[in-house]
Design a protein around this motif. Sequence first.
Motif, mmCIF file in Angstrom:
data_model
loop_
_atom_site.group_PDB
_atom_site.id
_atom_site.type_symbol
_atom_site.label_atom_id
_atom_site.label_comp_id
_atom_site.label_asym_id
_atom_site.label_seq_id
_atom_site.Cartn_x
_atom_site.Cartn_y
_atom_site.Cartn_z
ATOM 1 N N ASN A 51 0.812 -1.326 -0.037
ATOM 2 C CA ASN A 51 0.093 -0.121 -0.129
ATOM 3 C C ASN A 51 0.823 1.353 -0.149
ATOM 4 O OD1 ASN A 51 -2.472 -1.696 0.071
ATOM 5 N ND2 ASN A 51 -2.198 -1.735 2.454
ATOM 6 N N HIS A 52 2.154 1.095 -0.207
ATOM 7 C CA HIS A 52 2.905 2.284 -0.261
ATOM 8 C C HIS A 52 3.749 2.436 -1.577
ATOM 9 C CE1 HIS A 52 1.918 3.800 3.793
ATOM 10 N NE2 HIS A 52 1.882 2.568 4.160
ATOM 11 N N ARG A 53 3.261 2.923 -2.586
ATOM 12 C CA ARG A 53 3.879 2.601 -4.082
ATOM 13 C C ARG A 53 4.997 3.842 -4.147
ATOM 14 N NH1 ARG A 53 -0.862 3.114 -8.034
ATOM 15 N NH2 ARG A 53 -1.241 4.715 -6.478
ATOM 16 N N TRP A 72 5.868 6.411 0.060
ATOM 17 C CA TRP A 72 6.481 5.100 -0.339
ATOM 18 C C TRP A 72 7.116 4.450 0.743
ATOM 19 C CZ3 TRP A 72 12.125 4.355 -0.749
ATOM 20 C CH2 TRP A 72 12.254 3.229 -1.059
ATOM 21 N N GLU A 119 3.527 7.670 -4.953
ATOM 22 C CA GLU A 119 3.407 8.551 -3.875
ATOM 23 C C GLU A 119 4.467 9.659 -3.615
ATOM 24 O OE1 GLU A 119 0.442 8.368 -1.811
ATOM 25 O OE2 GLU A 119 -0.450 7.127 -3.277
ATOM 26 N N TRP A 129 -0.173 8.162 6.470
ATOM 27 C CA TRP A 129 0.527 7.314 6.219
ATOM 28 C C TRP A 129 -0.181 6.036 6.066
ATOM 29 C CZ3 TRP A 129 5.215 5.560 4.276
ATOM 30 C CH2 TRP A 129 5.551 4.247 4.548
ATOM 31 N N ASP A 130 -0.721 5.800 7.390
ATOM 32 C CA ASP A 130 -1.586 4.627 7.673
ATOM 33 C C ASP A 130 -2.547 4.240 6.397
ATOM 34 O OD1 ASP A 130 -0.242 3.803 9.780
ATOM 35 O OD2 ASP A 130 -1.645 4.729 11.001
ATOM 36 N N GLU A 131 -3.142 5.200 5.539
ATOM 37 C CA GLU A 131 -4.157 5.205 4.701
ATOM 38 C C GLU A 131 -3.461 5.006 3.240
ATOM 39 O OE1 GLU A 131 -4.696 7.914 7.176
ATOM 40 O OE2 GLU A 131 -5.578 6.363 7.923
ATOM 41 N N GLY A 132 -2.013 4.868 3.306
ATOM 42 C CA GLY A 132 -1.410 4.678 1.904
ATOM 43 C C GLY A 132 -0.433 5.758 1.358
ATOM 44 N N SER A 133 -0.351 6.752 2.122
ATOM 45 C CA SER A 133 0.328 7.786 1.463
ATOM 46 C C SER A 133 2.050 7.453 1.633
ATOM 47 C CB SER A 133 0.175 9.171 2.403
ATOM 48 O OG SER A 133 -1.118 9.727 2.112
#
Length: 368
Positions: free
Chosen positions: A55-57, A77, A60, A71-75
């Motif tokens: 979830n951390h591409r 890398w 980002e 961060w916990d929502e995927g923001s």
Amino acid sequence: MMLRVYIVYLTLLLSIISCKSQTLQEHLLEPPPPLINFALSRNGATADASQSVPNHRAEEVIDGDTTSETWDEGSGWGSSLEHLRTSDLNKRPYVSVTLAKPVDVRKIVVWTIDSEKYPAPQFGLKDYRIEHWHGTGWGLIPSGDTRDKQYTARNNTKGKRVHEVRDRLIASKIRLVPVSSNDTVRNYQHMAGRRPVYEVEGVARVMELEVWGYAAPEVYTLQQIVQGIPSESIGHTVPTETQARKDQTEPTIKEIVQSVLDRYERGYDMADLAQVMSCFSEAYLSNGRTYQDVKTKVSHFFETYHQIDMTLTDVNIHPNIVDDTAIVTGGYTLQYVTKADGQVKQTSGKVTLVLTNEAEAWRIIRAE
């Protein structure tokens, strides 16, 4: 009449010169155009990474969002730091940004995680490199932010770091190489052959990577042709005349450690106590023996023997890039002649040395 014409002419000339001087002054005092962040997806940049945690591409880091709160929502890398498991530099993770066009880079801004839940001093990037592609490989950007030539930043505790580019740098690819984070923990597990293996905890977290500068002018390539600079040098820094005369090749950790081992061998070969002891840290402690114990033993050896030949064999150097140490494994052969009776003796075996970087000098701190 002629005098009047001359005065009028002189007045007009001074007026023109004054106008031109004012125009030139205004031009010189005019502020430079604002820098542009070319490392944005909306400006045509793309991003990729060697690896990512779920979830951390990589994308980002070029979305323009520098906040750490999501961060916990995927923001942002993120990547593991598994390269520290065996200190294998070839397995270091990275996030790379390809710009839409060559850029005259003036500064690079790194945003690591820094929120109330994940403060930078506990979870942000600690050590990292920023590199540019110079046509045949990756090189460290000339930022001058750290005295350590192996890194762009060391012991970082800030959420935002601005790295001003010291020399002119034209580049179209920039990458960030995390070395360790502030939550990195390494626990020794075992030796795999001659390589120590560690259990590694910690994550590299990058919220945004910004590359600020100006679009490289099209005439730059023409200038290269006129000046005889090969096109492959695009992406290299353009040093000043003074800097061009300097040898900018920095030795690697392995090369520095190898030079210490070479000095250690020469010290024995020449029975030079000072040279041998210069390879040891005064904080040396191994199996209950201190620096002074080693000095006493080596001094006695030189008093008893001569025609000494020390050779280290099958040397393997494993840098530990987290705590500035290096583990050396290999074998040794020591041949010497007793001064009293001329008897030739020889000993050999395996050796493991631990060196540490103290006061910008690598020295042996432990032997196993």
